[in-house]
Scaffold this motif. Structure first.
Motif, PDB file in Angstrom:
ATOM      1  N   SER A   1       0.840  -1.200   0.000  1.00 12.04           N
ATOM      2  CA  SER A   1       0.000   0.000   0.000  1.00 12.04           C
ATOM      3  C   SER A   1       0.869   1.242   0.000  1.00 12.04           C
ATOM      4  CB  SER A   1      -0.889   0.021   1.237  1.00 12.04           C
ATOM      5  OG  SER A   1      -1.646  -1.134   1.282  1.00 12.04           O
ATOM      6  N   ALA A   2       2.002   1.176   0.701  1.00 14.18           N
ATOM      7  CA  ALA A   2       2.863   2.352   0.806  1.00 14.18           C
ATOM      8  C   ALA A   2       3.292   2.825  -0.576  1.00 14.18           C
ATOM      9  CB  ALA A   2       4.077   2.015   1.660  1.00 14.18           C
ATOM     10  N   ALA A   3       3.776   1.887  -1.408  1.00 12.29           N
ATOM     11  CA  ALA A   3       4.240   2.259  -2.745  1.00 12.29           C
ATOM     12  C   ALA A   3       3.105   2.844  -3.561  1.00 12.29           C
ATOM     13  CB  ALA A   3       4.845   1.053  -3.442  1.00 12.29           C
ATOM     14  N   CYS A   4       1.919   2.228  -3.458  1.00 11.84           N
ATOM     15  CA  CYS A   4       0.780   2.725  -4.233  1.00 11.84           C
ATOM     16  C   CYS A   4       0.401   4.130  -3.787  1.00 11.84           C
ATOM     17  CB  CYS A   4      -0.421   1.806  -4.063  1.00 11.84           C
ATOM     18  SG  CYS A   4      -0.171   0.182  -4.757  1.00 11.84           S
ATOM     19  N   ILE A   5       0.453   4.376  -2.478  1.00 14.60           N
ATOM     20  CA  ILE A   5       0.056   5.700  -1.987  1.00 14.60           C
ATOM     21  C   ILE A   5       1.074   6.741  -2.428  1.00 14.60           C
ATOM     22  CG2 ILE A   5      -0.285   7.072   0.099  1.00 14.60           C
ATOM     23  CD1 ILE A   5      -1.455   4.545   1.380  1.00 14.60           C
ATOM     24  N   ILE A   6       2.383   6.416  -2.349  1.00 14.12           N
ATOM     25  CA  ILE A   6       3.409   7.377  -2.785  1.00 14.12           C
ATOM     26  C   ILE A   6       3.196   7.734  -4.254  1.00 14.12           C
ATOM     27  CG2 ILE A   6       5.878   7.686  -3.233  1.00 14.12           C
ATOM     28  CD1 ILE A   6       6.364   5.850  -0.799  1.00 14.12           C
ATOM     29  N   GLY A   7       3.057   6.697  -5.099  1.00 14.86           N
ATOM     30  CA  GLY A   7       2.847   6.953  -6.531  1.00 14.86           C
ATOM     31  C   GLY A   7       1.559   7.707  -6.770  1.00 14.86           C
ATOM     32  N   GLY A   8       0.523   7.308  -6.038  1.00 16.73           N
ATOM     33  CA  GLY A   8      -0.780   7.933  -6.224  1.00 16.73           C
ATOM     34  C   GLY A   8      -0.762   9.398  -5.843  1.00 16.73           C
ATOM     35  N   LEU A   9      -0.081   9.733  -4.727  1.00 13.98           N
ATOM     36  CA  LEU A   9      -0.032  11.133  -4.312  1.00 13.98           C
ATOM     37  C   LEU A   9       0.704  11.973  -5.347  1.00 13.98           C
ATOM     38  CD1 LEU A   9       0.571  10.889  -0.462  1.00 13.98           C
ATOM     39  CD2 LEU A   9      -1.532  11.418  -1.719  1.00 13.98           C
ATOM     40  N   PHE A  10       1.756  11.375  -5.946  1.00 13.63           N
ATOM     41  CA  PHE A  10       2.472  12.086  -7.011  1.00 13.63           C
ATOM     42  C   PHE A  10       1.507  12.436  -8.150  1.00 13.63           C
ATOM     43  CE2 PHE A  10       4.628  11.727 -11.136  1.00 13.63           C
ATOM     44  CZ  PHE A  10       5.542  12.766 -11.016  1.00 13.63           C
ATOM     45  N   LEU A  11       0.706  11.443  -8.539  1.00 14.88           N
ATOM     46  CA  LEU A  11      -0.252  11.671  -9.638  1.00 14.88           C
ATOM     47  C   LEU A  11      -1.243  12.763  -9.266  1.00 14.88           C
ATOM     48  CD1 LEU A  11      -1.388   8.250 -11.112  1.00 14.88           C
ATOM     49  CD2 LEU A  11       0.060   9.984 -12.135  1.00 14.88           C
TER      50      LEU A  11
END
Lengths: 222, 336, 205
Positions: free
Chosen positions: B210-220
């Motif tokens: 989830s951490a990786a998805c949230i980091i990438g998602g926040l960037f988007l």
């Protein structure tokens, strides 16, 4: 008024004639074919009965016409709803009771699953399981049709409630009451198991009195 | 009448390449956000950057499995796009990177143990039936990657379902056994929060962390490439339903944690549901879309035979997106 | 009646140029529902052929007696009768197949293909033409069903008529024998037929 009615009838005479002719034809066909269709339905069940009751070794020796099969219906009242189980009592040629086969239905993953369950005389253990009708997912749920999976039910004592487990490995293999779920088709495996559980729980008490009565009759004869 | 004929002709002759020279009113199928190729490419590169942490974590966790799956899907998506676009006699669209994005998202949503042909077929279906049949990028109704995944999910149920994740046992460090969601659904066991959050669990190669998805998602979201409304509304809806269920069951809160941080929820909320082509255009529509997706995810997770429902939920909401667009479309003055 | 097509024209048209499934998009319910294998598909095609032929002949025989406002009733009665006959015969002599096809045999009654042929051809033309038309349409319908069923059965189970044609390593595309496979196959084959048609007309022009 009569004129109008005649007029309507006159217009519809072709429909009436056709309906009568076709209706008669259909009635004739139904009379002719119905016995065949009914026989098909019964044969479908009857053909399976010997393999459900007897061991494979026994089944080879005993031909199906050596068995005397009597059918009856057991009615169970549960929560105000009455359920009907067709039960086939199977006797060997010498008159001894070989076992019972019952037809049961229940909800599967996709549609109703129809089963034939074989029980030994008195209904103490399961002797066979056959899936008559199912529409489970091909490749997953319909693996309930596979013989190795169905054979897990054979010799399970009917007093215990069967449980589906993820994988019974090693020593667990010998433990009664465990059915290995099909990987990816937990629902289908559970449906079949629960149909078997309910059916046996429902009809088992009703199998016994008949047997006792028969024993008495036989003793009297001796 | 002749007037309108003339108008029609101009529309027909209009090409998107004319945009730069010609500043006339631009007519193109929705969504209008991505009306030039340069813009699409920029967005897609943003998505690729956002996917980097997810890809890195998946490669770290699943090693060769992840590399294999990513390569297969990427290569076959690009080839499929090339072939299908050639068949339609259109100019090449490989440069806009959308096929690459689809390939990577598809790979990340597959189990590492899936054999090579699963990735290939999923890619061909994603490109062909998911996108090109509808007329190419911007015209597709359903998220192409999810169409491809749904196809192989049903076609090779044995290789894609909960059980297949367990085939990987013992071959990958740290991860083995059933996915957290299916373990919870079928065996009533649970996993620690930190494992769910950082991804030391089994699952589709891109969904575990989830951490990786949230980091990438926040960037988007910060780059405004993805809208913030959709992920927020999905997560809130899932949180609400999981919370109510947990309270009703008098659970310890682990149930909520599982539904939020395991499975494909974070990956789906940030990378799949936010696809601008297949999600609503207006802010209100996005809230409705997110709410519907969250509801469907929880309905599938709680009441169906599947432990996970993000894919089907997104596809179903894709289908009603045109309707949501119609409901929430602001009426021009005087036309109500 | 000079403008009506001849028996031969009717026959030929039904097979490809006016194929019931690919050109007229009629009878799609059985097309989607029973094409997961060649055997059920062909049984269905034969049942439809039987009903179509009988209905067309009967309607053509009584075509001069038909009242315009009562014709649909007569069509439906006739079709329903022959469907019931087909259904009973299958249940009596092909019991397993009749169980597989389930409700789809009785549903032939509402197959628009048959009522369409009664209306278009049988109620207007001679018995011979009507029979030729029925046979042509039935062949066209059978071709369409078997083309879809072939794709679905081979991809979905690796088998053709229940016999293995693809190697054992073939991973069965289960989706093809499930309902989504029917829609996908029908759509793609329809597209293919149209595409071939476009290419043909381009070449000829």
């Amino acid at each position: 008024m009569t004129n109008f009615r005649n007029n309507n009838l006159a217009q519809a005479w072709l429909v009436l004639v056709i309906a009568t002719v076709f209706g008669t034809a259909l009635a004739g066909i139904q009379i002719k074919l119905n016995p065949v269709i009914e026989a098909n339905k019964i044969r479908e069940t009857m053909e399976k009965i010997p393999s459900l009751i007897l061991d494979p070794s026994q089944a080879a020796d005993i031909k199906s016409h050596d068995l005397v099969i009597q059918s009856r219906v057991i009615e169970i009242e549960k929560n105000g709803i009455s359920k009907f189980y067709p039960v086939y009592d199977v006797h060997l040629k010498d008159g001894s009771l070989a076992g019972h086969v019952t037809k049961a239905k229940g909800q599967g993953y996709a549609d109703k699953i129809e089963l034939l369950i074989g029980l030994d005389a008195g209904g103490n253990a399961i002797t066979g399981l056959f899936i008559l009708d199912q529409k489970e997912t091909p490749g997953l749920g319909n693996r309930i049709l596979e013989k190795p999976w169905r054979d897990q039910f054979v010799d399970q004592p009917s007093g215990t409630t069967l449980v589906v487990v993820k994988s019974k490995t090693g020593p667990n293999n010998e433990i009664d009451g465990m059915i290995d779920g099909i990987s990816g088709a937990t629902i289908s495996s559970r449906s079949v198991t629960s149909i078997v559980n309910t059916t046996i729980a429902d009809i088992r008490p009703r199998l016994l009195p008949i047997i006792k009565k028969e024993n008495i009759i036989r003793q009297e004869n001796e | 009448m002749p007037d309108s004929n003339k108008k029609l002709d101009t529309i027909k002759d209009f090409k998107s390449s004319d945009v730069k020279e010609n500043t006339a009113i631009h007519v193109a199928p929705s969504p209008h956000i991505r009306d030039t190729k340069a813009n699409t490419q920029k967005m897609m590169i943003d998505v690729l950057i956002a996917l980097t942490p997810v890809v890195l974590v998946s490669v770290y966790l699943f090693r060769a499995y992840a590399v294999k799956q990513l390569l297969i899907c990427l290569v076959s998506c690009l080839i499929a796009e090339y072939v299908f676009v050639r068949m339609r006699g259109r100019s090449m669209t490989l440069k806009d990177c959308s096929a690459g994005v689809t390939g990577i998202i598809l790979a990340l949503s597959l189990p590492g143990s899936a054999p090579w042909f699963v990735g290939v077929i999923a890619s061909v279906v994603a490109m062909g039936i998911g996108k090109i049949i509808f007329g190419g990028l911007g015209m597709n109704i359903f998220n192409p990657a999810m169409v491809g995944r749904a196809f192989v999910m049903i076609a090779f149920a044995g290789l894609m379902s909960a059980g297949s994740y367990e085939n990987i046992t013992g071959l990958v460090d740290a991860v083995s056994g059933a996915t957290p969601l299916s373990a919870m659904k079928f065996n009533n066991t649970s996993v620690e929060f930190s494992h769910l959050f950082f991804g030391n669990t089994n699952g589709s190669i891109g969904e575990t962390s989830s951490a990786a998805c949230i980091i990438g998602g926040l960037f988007l979201v910060f780059k405004k490439t993805a809208s913030w409304q959709i992920p927020v509304s999905i997560v809130l809806t899932v949180l609400a339903i999981a919370g109510i269920t947990d309270v009703a069951k008098a659970g310890s809160g682990l149930f909520i944690v599982h539904h939020l941080f395991s499975g494909a929820l974070m990956f789906g909320a940030f990378f799949i549901a936010t696809d601008p082509v297949t999600s609503p255009l207006t802010s209100k529509g996005k809230w409705i879309f997110g709410f519907g997706t969250g509801m469907l995810i929880m309905i599938i997770r709680l009441f169906s035979g599947y432990p996970e429902g993000v894919m089907f939920a997104v596809l179903m909401m894709n289908a009603v997106t045109p309707l949501i667009n119609r409901w929430t479309n602001p009426q021009p003055m005087g036309e109500a | 009646m000079a403008d009506q097509p001849t028996a031969f024209e009717r026959f030929v048209q039904g097979i490809l140029p006016e194929n019931p499934v690919y050109r007229q998009l009629l009878g799609l319910c059985p097309t989607l529902a029973v094409t997961n294998g060649m055997k059920p598909a062909l049984t269905m095609a034969c049942s439809v052929a039987f009903v179509l032929l009988c209905a067309n002949i009967v309607i053509s025989l009584i075509r001069d007696l038909l009242k315009p406002h009562l014709r649909i009733v007569v069509f439906t009665l006739t079709i329903a009768t022959f469907v019931t006959i087909a259904d009973r015969f299958l249940a009596a002599y092909l019991f397993q197949m009749s169980k597989t096809l389930g409700p789809y045999i009785p549903l032939i009654i509402v197959n628009c293909l048959i009522i369409c042929r009664c209306e278009v051809c049988a109620s207007k033309q001679s018995v011979f033409t009507a029979a030729a038309d029925a046979i042509g349409q039935a062949i066209g319908f059978g071709l369409a069903l078997s083309s879809i069923a072939a794709v679905r059965e081979i991809l979905g189970t690796g088998m053709f008529f229940g016999m293995r044609v693809l190697p054992e390593v073939w991973p069965d595309w289960v989706i093809m024998v499930l309902p989504p496979g029917a829609f996908l196959t029908l759509g793609l084959l329809l597209g293919l037929v149209n595409w071939v048609g476009i290419i043909k007309s381009r070449r000829s022009s």
